[in-house]
Each structure stands twice: as structure tokens, then as C-alpha cells.
Design an enzyme around this catalytic site. Structure first.
Site, mmCIF file in Angstrom:
data_model
loop_
_atom_site.group_PDB
_atom_site.id
_atom_site.type_symbol
_atom_site.label_atom_id
_atom_site.label_comp_id
_atom_site.label_asym_id
_atom_site.label_seq_id
_atom_site.Cartn_x
_atom_site.Cartn_y
_atom_site.Cartn_z
ATOM 1 N N ASP A 1 0.822 -1.216 0.000
ATOM 2 C CA ASP A 1 0.000 0.000 0.000
ATOM 3 C C ASP A 1 0.853 1.262 0.000
ATOM 4 O O ASP A 1 2.030 1.238 0.364
ATOM 5 C CB ASP A 1 -0.917 0.013 1.230
ATOM 6 C CG ASP A 1 -0.120 -0.086 2.519
ATOM 7 O OD1 ASP A 1 0.881 -0.846 2.548
ATOM 8 O OD2 ASP A 1 -0.474 0.584 3.497
ATOM 9 N N GLU A 2 0.240 2.340 -0.415
ATOM 10 C CA GLU A 2 0.777 3.689 -0.265
ATOM 11 C C GLU A 2 2.232 3.828 -0.743
ATOM 12 O O GLU A 2 3.070 4.359 -0.035
ATOM 13 C CB GLU A 2 0.674 4.141 1.196
ATOM 14 C CG GLU A 2 -0.774 4.236 1.661
ATOM 15 C CD GLU A 2 -0.895 4.909 3.026
ATOM 16 O OE1 GLU A 2 -1.746 5.784 3.165
ATOM 17 O OE2 GLU A 2 -0.126 4.532 3.944
ATOM 18 N N VAL A 3 2.471 3.330 -1.943
ATOM 19 C CA VAL A 3 3.804 3.516 -2.533
ATOM 20 C C VAL A 3 3.781 4.868 -3.226
ATOM 21 O O VAL A 3 3.150 5.017 -4.273
ATOM 22 C CB VAL A 3 4.096 2.391 -3.538
ATOM 23 C CG1 VAL A 3 5.444 2.609 -4.201
ATOM 24 C CG2 VAL A 3 4.036 1.044 -2.831
#
Lengths: 653, 653
Positions: free
Chosen positions: A288-290
Site C-alpha cells: 500500500d501507499e507507494v
């Protein structure tokens, strides 16, 4: 709680006395034997009765399972059971010993105090879960949570029939698992607090005994700063990295470099080691949230993207995930990841874990991917239980799926992200609200009556303290710490009517990164996420209003509360001499003002007078002030008192 | 608490912040290292601060001991220390590492919350104990107390500088130590609950780390019924024996046969085994309450008495003790026993442990025997803390001893006999009252201010809950059990003003022997031995009366309490539907009546009127009724309310 799939009330009740005993027939295993022992011990704690059954007496509870359990628990393993309680005895049967574990928890909840003693009502229950995957995620990276705290939470999970501990073991703020192959992961990537492999095996066995799978998560390629302290070559930037601070913004920028073969060599070795350590068939890789900033800034990585005909960073992450999935699969595990990993190039075996909503699950299901919902189940957002309870994995976009697509939705997980919890207060952030998410995932979809939910949640909450959870007692300790040796009655009155600010409103980018080693000892840290008192008070005011201001019993109770609050600030005064309470002074003053205003409103109502406009304006101004967050908390009785003030100022005859 | 021998206040204070650190120099040992770790962890729990000292920073607290400790702790080992706290840092020095343990506990108590943060005030303390022997007896025979419960009580003992756990391991109701030589002692002489030798070794090590000796007691020749189930040949009667029931009267009649050589052969083997298991230099053989009925009834024993020229059973017990003492001495132990073992034929090395009073100690000292006082320190008698506090080992008959005789009085022990405690409520029977006995035995004799004692006891009580003791939280669980899922506010109001009946008034021979396996789940089992609320209320009434009924602040507080009690019975009503609360209904009604009467008395006083005689007679009748034990409890506010009623009915101008 969770409410069984089918309940048929019988006549009479089964007394629980000193002669209570259990007999087990059919399939047997060590987990079942230890569960029966724990069951008897817990029933003894609940009732205070030291059981002393006579060897020759007929057993009170007969247990029979046809089959044993899998050595490694699988999602979808049969958890159904049938429990028949009659006044002469009870019988619990199940296809598997796993079903027995679930049924024993139901029996514990049936036992109540009555005028004649402790007893379980006569009843026939046929029960099975709605979803095969009912999990709790505990983040141990932001704040390390010791094994004993996890164990008592596993006890709580078992009590409400949850069956997956999702262990979020690494993140930007700390790497928490001993790796023998890569000792610098914890050696440099943690503050010295991590789990040894022996501790992990012990926890997994403890969970297995309670019918709970343990799925590890190692969040990559983002949220992986802690890896880079020891192994900076894994990162897409230059480094060096430190663990200090944390939070949103630039802090999460460091990400793994998916373009180097050495990254995959590292992951091959690491995942092989972890796959052996964690027997569960699922392996969560985060994803997530790269934010891609390091990739954008790295010329070699951009070159790689072009050279491989990729369009953007998302494609690069998909490439990374594809390679990762092969490694995970080679270790005989199924890969799980957050919404962002969904990509048609990945095999249909992976599981999409949605923090974004049912739409992600629906999109995944339509492409043939199975999914899990966590959107709506974030315990750290400080929502009231009813709001979590209203979230259904099959609602919204998922409601339109075909039955076959729906069958791909495996269940969900509540999430306890650990920015603002310590071992001291984590229980109160998880419980009792987690019980209602457990019910959402176990009980039939049509079980959704909110007053019933709250009544049952409160009952479960008491049982959980008997199990050793500290979600209620910890607040008392924390208030005592704030108050010093002074009496805490007034402080408790204040704490009873506040809630922490919601969502991410405690985060404050202006203050810079969060210091994860700062004490969490403010009132916001002690306060319950949901105020029972405010909810009850609000119900009382609604009752009173709906009675046309005629319900005198309700009014008397409302007056008692309002007087308590009006007078509370004066009682709190000696306490505000401690540094931890200074910030709460305005909150206490506002509560006092609200109490006075509410009482005046009732006086107007009682006399049948209409309050002057000037009075109303003054009260509303005070209420608006009191509704603003103070010391990161909300005064939850402001809104119902506003109802009274507006009623007092309305025209009456 | 205990108050140090010498305290000199300084200027300023030492802030306790995240950078707090400890440096140790001088003598070192494993106990000290683990103590420092525990100290830091406890300070962190108390303050909620996760410490993160920088490696290069100056330490906040410097520790230096000149010498290490004895491998087996001895009474009289040097426990003195000096603690100097300045605003820039603190220094703790001691002759031995044992003194360091004591000084660290003092430091923990110094740290308080202030307007500026947590801090220890600047101070110079020179401290040493008044008596070398400061113990707590825990009876684990009547009710088995598990190791973890004992451990948390050892933590509590260490916090108040007690240094002996007197482990009462066998009695009529159960034999609690694994004997490899005589396995039937626990195999038949217990209900299956006993300590393995490994558990005992672990507990002894745990105690040693905290500077606490562990002295075992095996009570013989009386109080030894549990031995005879497996080994009836040891007894003076025919047997067979059972463990069922227990209590005073015929139950304690079975006693050992001191006339058979086989008895001593048995004891030789048994004591040799136990002497190895328990490293302490002292070995307690009980010796109390030998009622002699079995000896009287046994012709062979009477014959033995005549043949050996003895006059009576006392002489026979002395003969037994003489033989026993030789066995104990052969195992390099000093024999300790209760008052009854005092006899001039025994060597002067033995220690007399008095449950009867200072006169026994004085008599023993005059004959050259050393002694310990437990008379006045029986926690199971439910006395208020102040009453225990007033008992001094050097008072009464002991006050007239010569200095040399006085030096034979080694100290004392509080006693927690276990007829009416379970693992759930034992903490609340021991704590916080045990802290004041600890102070009596540590602090100078002239430390005896009662209000100061109560203030400090309450502060310690909170600290003890942070240590893991459950003396306060258990009551909440027990009240919840009684009430079911209902709100317990009203129940707590009632529980707050009652105390269990005193002395042995709970015992009721008419009901037959006590069932030690019955649940202890009544309100008397949950109630604190001493009601803080009643004490505060009584103080308030005294203040009000002494002001000539003019202190309006006191009167307002009194009215608040009285109104709460008057209205409480109606609130309790839904609760009395559970079987555990039924017996408390009259108590609750009486409290309500007392509240009403007290308020009426205040009304008369406020108006300057004299209440009519008829009113007074009615009120006094109610008060007399309310003073009687109900459900084995006392309503502790009856007496101060009587003061108000009598004032209201007196002549005023």
C-alpha cells in the site's frame, strides 16, 4: 455476541453449580483438551464457583466432535456447531473440534446470574459463520506490543469467534521479527524491541489452540524504511536512513528498488525463512501507499521503466508484485496485499485486502480475485461501535455482484494501527468495539439492531475483563497517574463524557513527524473511543423530548447528570495542578457551563416559559465553543444539551 | 511508606524525563541487575514515560554498593542505604546491594506528578530498618494460592521493604508441597493443588531477587490432619481421615503421635528433603493449638507420658519439640515455632513466634529466646489499618525489658490466614493494610501519626496497582459478577460503606465445619476490609460538629453523601434480582434510612430547632438496627450519622 445463526428458546434453565462437569467424546486433540480446561477455568472465574464434580456424576455438558482439526488451520475449515441446553444438561456437537471451540464460547456467554443462581437458559443453537475470514490486524511496528499483550487479545478474539490475527510486523517505524539470515533487520531496524523466532512460534501455537490463524505481513515495497537501516542497498534512494520520527508526508517516501536483481535475491532468502516460521498458508506483502517519489528521482529506475515498456510507477509495482508472487508461491503460500496490488498480470490466487472500500472488492471479484474488507473497520479512527457495525462487506458496490463473485469475498479484518497506542491502552482501543466487527463477520447479514448490539457489547465487555483484558481497568490506572494521589471521581466524570477526535484529526503535520517514543499519557490516551455516558444521556434526552417534555423520570435523571457536570469543574480544581491535566481545564469549564445551561433550559421547560433570545444566543455560543476539539478531545454531551437549550427557547403553550 | 529513619528536605526537584538513566558502580550481582531493570520498568509504568537515554549522557541516578549480598539472605544483613536527590541528579549508596534494593523502592515513592512534569523532590535520606525481620505469612492450606498470585504479593512486599515470606504450607485443610520421599502427602493430603519443587525453587529465586527470604512452615504436631490421609500411622488416633470441611472444634483434634519412633524416622527424612528445598536458615514447625484430645484418648500415649515422668500433654509436646529441634538443627536450620513451643528444655537458639501477644515475647526474651510478633497483625481479622499500626512489638510487656533482652525481639509478621480468601480477593485482604505493618516494623518507633499514615497508605495503594496487584480492581470484577450486566454504580456506593464483620465473627460453629470449596462471591468477599468512604465521612462529621455546626463546606459535603445514600436503595432495586445480592437488600434499605435520617438531622440543625423526642427515638432505633451485622457486614456510616441525629435532637439556641 456474535449472535448465532439460529436460536430457538426452550423452557427452563440449566443451573451451573459446583458439580458442573464436562465429558468429551468423539474426536480428540491437544487443542481441544486445553480448550476444555480453559473453558472450565473461565466459567469458574465468571461465576466464582470452584467446580468439584464427583467422578461418577453425569456430565453437565457433553461434547462430541466427529473430526479433528487441520494441523495448520485453513480459512473455510468447518466452524459450525450445534448447542442444545436443557434443564437437565447440555450437549455440544460439531463436525470438527474447531466447531467445538466456537460452541464453548457461546456456552460461556449463555451463563448468566439469576435469582436462583448461575444458569444457562434452555436453548437450541445451530450456528456457523457467515464469512470464513474474520480477522484483527495489530500493527506492532509504530509501537511495539509485547507477546503477553497479544496473547490476551487472542483470548478476546477467541471469545468473539475471530479466527485470524493479521500481524503487521514491519513498517517505516520498526522491524519486529528476528531474522537469522538478516540480523540487521532488527539489529538496526528496530529500537531493540522485537520478537524472537521462539516467541513467534509460541504465539502461533497459542493462537492455534484458540482456533486462530496467524498471518504475517511484511509491508513492501513502501512502508519499508526500517529495512533500509541495515540494508540500504534495498532502497531506491541514497540513504542513510534513521528510525527517528515518523508520520505522513516525506517520512514514507523511502521504497524498495524493484529494478535490481539483488532485491529479489534478498527477498527469496528472507521469504523462505519467514515462510518456514509462519505456517499459515497466506502471506501478506502489504503493497500500500507507494508514493513513488524515490522512483521518480532515481534515473536508473526511470530508465528501467522505459526499457521494459512500462507506462508508470504503478506498472513497476505490478512488475515487483509479479516477481514477489512467484517467490511467495514457491514457498507454498498465497499472496495477500492491499488494494494497490490489484493488477491483471497477477494470478487469480492472490487475495486483495481492501482499505479503500467495497468498490475495490467488487472490482477484484469481477476479475476473479478474492478479497477481504478492512475499510470501515479501522479501530484507530475512534468511531463509535455503531458506525463500524453498519459496515458490511457485501454492501455498496459488492451488493451488485453475482453469487459466484460474492463467494470470492472471504470476510474482513478490523485494524488496530499503532500510532497512538501503547501496551497500556491498546486493549481499550480494540475492545469492546472489536466485538461488533466480529459479529458483523460471523452473524447473518440481517442481524443489525443497534440497541441490541450495544446491550450485548456491554455484556461481552465485562466478560473480557474476566479474561484478563485491561480495556476498562487501564483507564483507572491512567487517570490515577494524571491525578497523583488525589481522588479521581471528578476526573472520571470528565473522562466519561469525552471522546478522542475522530479519523486522522490527531495527526498534525504542522508539528512535524510523530515522536513514537513520546509518552502517551494524556487524557485522550486514557479516554474510551466511545463514551457510554454520552450515548445514554443522549438517549435520555431523546426520550424526554419525544415525551413532549413530560417524562418526569427521564427529566430527573437528566437533571442528575447535568448537576454532576455543573458542579464537577469546582471538584476538579485541585487536580489541575498536575502537568498532565492542565490542557483539560477548558474542557472541564465547558462541561460545567453545559451543565448549567442544560439545567436552565429544563427550568424554562418546567415553568412553560420561553427562554429569552439573548439567553439562547449565549448558550448556543457556549455550545458551539464546547463542540470544538480541545486537547484533541470532543465533549460528547454538547449535542444533546443543545437539544435541551433549543427546546427551552422554543415557543411553548 | 515505610517512612525513612531520617529525611532532610532540600531545595528544588529532579525532573524525571525521557532521558532518565541509571549507572551502577561498585559491587554487582544478578539480583541487583534485575532489580535495576525492574526499577526502570516500574518507573516507566508509574510515569508512562518510555525512557530513551542517550548513551553519552550523564546518568540521572548513580548507584554504588560497597559489597554484594549473601547467597542465602540472612536476617540482620545490612539493609541500610543513603539516597541524595538534587535537582541535577540523584545518588544512592549502600554498604550492600541489599540496601540498594531498599533505596530504589524509596526513589520510586519519591517520584510524583507536579505542575511541571514528573519529579523527585530534592532530599537527603539516611535509612535503615528498625527490625531485621519483617514478614508476611500467607496460608496456602485453607485455600490454595497459585504461584503467580504469590509473586505479585512478593512485588508488593518488596515495595514496602518487607523481607520475609512466611509460607504456611500445610495445615488440616491441605498439604501443598511436593515431597518426592512421601508423595502421598500431596497425593492424598491435598485436592490436587500443590506446588512442585521446581515451582518452589522458582518462587524462592524470585523472592531472593527482591531481597525477601522464604521461610517454610510445616505445622506439627497439631494442624496436621492433611498428613494423615496418606500416612495415618503418624496420627494419635485411629483414622481414617478426610479433608472435607474444616474449622474450629473437633476438626482440629487429629494430632501427631510423638511416642512412636516411626514418627521421628518419618520426620527425619521429610525435614532433610525440605531443608534442601528451602535454603533459608530458619524452619518453622508451627506447634500451635495442640488440643490434646487424641493424646488423652490414646492409652498407649498416656502410658508413655507416665513412663517418662511427664506431668501432662504440654510436657509431651515439649518432648516432641526437643526431638524435632535436634532434627532441624542436624539440617543446619534454626527452629521457629508459635508461642506454645516455649519450654526451658529447648535450646536458646530457637525463635518464639507469638500469636498471643508481647507478653509471650517478653517471657521468652527473659529466658534468652528471641522472638517475633504476629499478635495484632492478623490481616484476616478485618481490622482497620490504624489498629494494626498501633501495635508495637516493643510495647506492653516488652517495654519493660532490658536493652539486651529487647535485642532478642527480631521483628514481626503480618498474617493472612486463608479461611476466607481466594486467589481473586486475597490481594484486597492483604493490601494496602499490610503496608502500615511494614512501616511499623521498618520505621522508627516514634513514627505513629495516623492521618499521615492514611495519606501515605493511599498513595502506596495506587502504586501497588501499577505493580500488578489487584486489591482494588478485583472488587470491580466481583461486583460485576454479582450484578450481571447491569450498571454497578449503586452497588459500588453500597459496597463503599460496608466492612466485613471483625475478628472471628464470620465463623459460625452452628453451621458446622467451613466448606473450603464453597464460592467466596458474596458482597462480604468483595468488600474492602476498611471503608475509606466511611472514614472520610466520619472525619467530615467530626469537623462539622467541632465547628459548632457552622462549617458550611463540610455540611454541603455531608449532605451530598447522605443524599446519595438515601437515593441509592431505589437505584439498587433492579440489581437485587440476582441471588448473590438478595441478602444485601436489608443493608441497602438501612443505608437509605440512615441517609434520610441524617438529612433530617441537618435540617433541624440548620433551622436551629430541636428535633422531637419521638423522632430521635425512631432514628436511634433505626441506627441500632443498622449497626447490627447484616449478611456478615457492618454499615460503617451508622455511627457518624448517629452523631448527627443526636446533635439534631439536642437543645439549641
Amino acid at each position: 455476541m456474535p449472535l448465532p445463526a439460529s436460536i430457538q428458546a426452550g423452557a427452563g434453565q440449566l443451573p451451573i453449580t459446583q458439580s458442573f462437569s464436562v465429558a468429551v467424546s468423539g474426536s480428540h486433540d491437544a487443542s481441544l483438551d486445553s480448550e476444555v480446561q480453559r473453558f472450565v477455568a473461565q466459567l469458574s472465574r465468571q461465576t466464582g464457583i470452584p467446580f468439584r464434580s464427583k467422578a461418577d456424576a453425569a456430565p453437565t455438558l457433553q461434547i462430541h466432535a466427529d473430526h479433528g482439526r487441520q494441523a495448520v488451520q485453513k480459512p473455510g475449515e468447518d466452524e459450525s456447531y450445534e448447542l442444545i441446553v436443557a434443564d437437565s444438561g447440555a450437549r455440544l456437537t460439531a463436525s470438527t473440534t474447531l466447531g467445538i471451540l466456537r460452541g464453548l464460547q457461546t456456552f460461556l456467554q449463555l451463563v448468566q446470574i439469576t435469582p436462583a443462581g448461575f444458569a444457562a437458559p434452555a436453548v437450541t443453537i445451530k450456528d456457523q459463520p457467515r464469512f470464513p475470514w474474520r480477522g484483527l490486524l495489530i500493527d506492532v511496528s509504530r509501537h511495539f506490543i509485547p507477546i503477553d499483550v497479544l496473547k490476551r487479545n487472542l483470548d478476546g478474539m477467541a471469545a468473539v469467534k475471530m479466527n485470524v490475527l493479521h500481524w503487521h510486523l514491519s513498517d517505516d517505524q520498526g522491524f519486529r521479527v528476528e531474522s537469522k539470515k538478516f540480523p540487521k533487520l532488527t539489529g538496526m531496524g528496530s529500537d531493540g524491541m522485537f520478537y524472537t523466532q521462539a516467541e513467534i512460534r509460541d504465539l502461533i501455537a497459542y493462537a492455534h489452540d484458540r482456533g486462530i490463524r496467524v498471518m504475517p505481513e511484511f509491508d513492501i515495497p513502501g512502508h519499508s524504511r526500517s529495512w533500509f537501516l541495515g540494508y540500504p542497498e534495498l532502497s531506491s534512494g541514497a540513504g542513510p536512513y534513521t528510525l527517528e520520527g515518523g508520520g505522513p508526508g516525506p517520512y514514507i517516501d523511502p521504497i524498495m528498488d524493484p529494478t535490481r536483481e539483488s532485491t529479489y535475491k534478498f527477498l527469496e532468502k528472507f521469504i523462505a525463512e519467514m515462510a518456514k516460521l509462519f505456517p499459515d498458508a497466506y502471506f501478506h506483502i502489504g503493497g500500500d501507499e507507494v508514493d513513488g517519489k524515490q522512483w521518480d528521482a532515481n534515473a536508473k529506475i526511470q530508465e528501467f521503466i522505459h526499457a521494459h515498456g512500462m507506462k508508470n510507477n504503478q506498472d513497476l509495482q505490478a512488475y515487483f508484485n509479479e516477481r514477489l508472487e512467484k517467490i511467495v508461491a514457491k514457498n507454498h503460500k498465497t499472496m495477500v496485499g492491499w488494494d494497490e496490488i490489484l493488477h491483471p498480470d497477477l494470478p487469480k490466487t492472490i487475495v486483495i485486502h481492501s482499505w479503500r472500500g467495497q468498490a475495490s472488492l467488487a472490482a477484484a471479484a469481477k476479475q476473479g480475485y478474492s478479497g477481504l474488507l478492512s475499510f470501515g473497520y479501522y479501530l484507530d479512527l475512534m468511531w463509535p461501535a455503531a458506525r463500524h457495525y453498519a459496515v458490511d462487506p457485501m454492501a455498496d458496490a459488492a451488493a451488485t455482484l453475482t453469487p459466484q463473485e460474492k463467494s470470492l469475498i472471504l470476510g474482513g479484518e478490523s485494524c488496530q494501527w499503532a500510532e497512538w497506542v501503547t501496551p497500556e491502552n491498546i486493549d481499550s482501543h480494540i475492545w469492546p468495539r472489536n466485538a461488533v466487527i466480529a459479529e458483523r463477520l460471523w452473524s447473518p447479514q440481517e442481524v443489525k439492531d443497534v440497541p441490541s448490539m450495544y446491550a450485548r457489547m456491554n455484556a461481552v465487555s465485562l466478560d473480557l475483563e474476566f479474561l484478563g483484558l485491561t480495556h476498562r481497568s487501564a483507564r483507572m490506572h491512567m487517570l490515577h497517574r494524571m491525578a497523583g494521589p488525589a481522588d479521581i471521581t471528578a476526573l472520571r466524570n470528565l473522562a466519561d463524557v469525552v471522546e478522542p477526535v475522530k479519523d486522522y484529526n490527531r495527526w498534525d503535520d504542522a508539528k512535524g513527524p510523530i515522536d513514537f517514543h513520546a509518552p502517551l499519557t494524556r487524557m485522550i490516551d486514557a479516554a474510551y473511543p466511545e463514551s457510554d455516558v454520552a450515548r445514554h444521556f443522549s438517549d435520555l434526552v431523546n426520550t424526554f423530548v419525544q415525551s413532549g417534555y413530560k417524562d418526569q423520570a427521564a427529566e430527573a435523571q437528566i437533571r442528575t447528570w447535568l448537576s454532576t457536570w455543573r458542579d464537577n469543574d469546582a471538584k476538579l480544581r485541585p487536580l489541575d495542578q498536575t502537568f498532565l491535566l492542565k490542557e483539560d481545564v477548558p474542557l472541564s469549564q465547558d462541561l460545567s457551563g453545559l451543565g448549567s445551561g442544560g439545567l436552565q433550559a429544563l427550568d424554562y421547560l418546567d415553568k412553560g416559559q420561553t427562554a429569552p433570545d439573548s439567553w439562547k444566543a449565549q448558550q448556543i455560543a457556549l455550545i458551539e465553543q464546547a463542540k470544538k476539539p480541545m486537547a484533541d478531545m470532543l465533549l460528547m454531551v454538547a449535542a444533546p444539551i443543545q437539544q435541551l437549550v433549543e427546546a427551552g427557547a422554543a415557543q411553548h403553550n
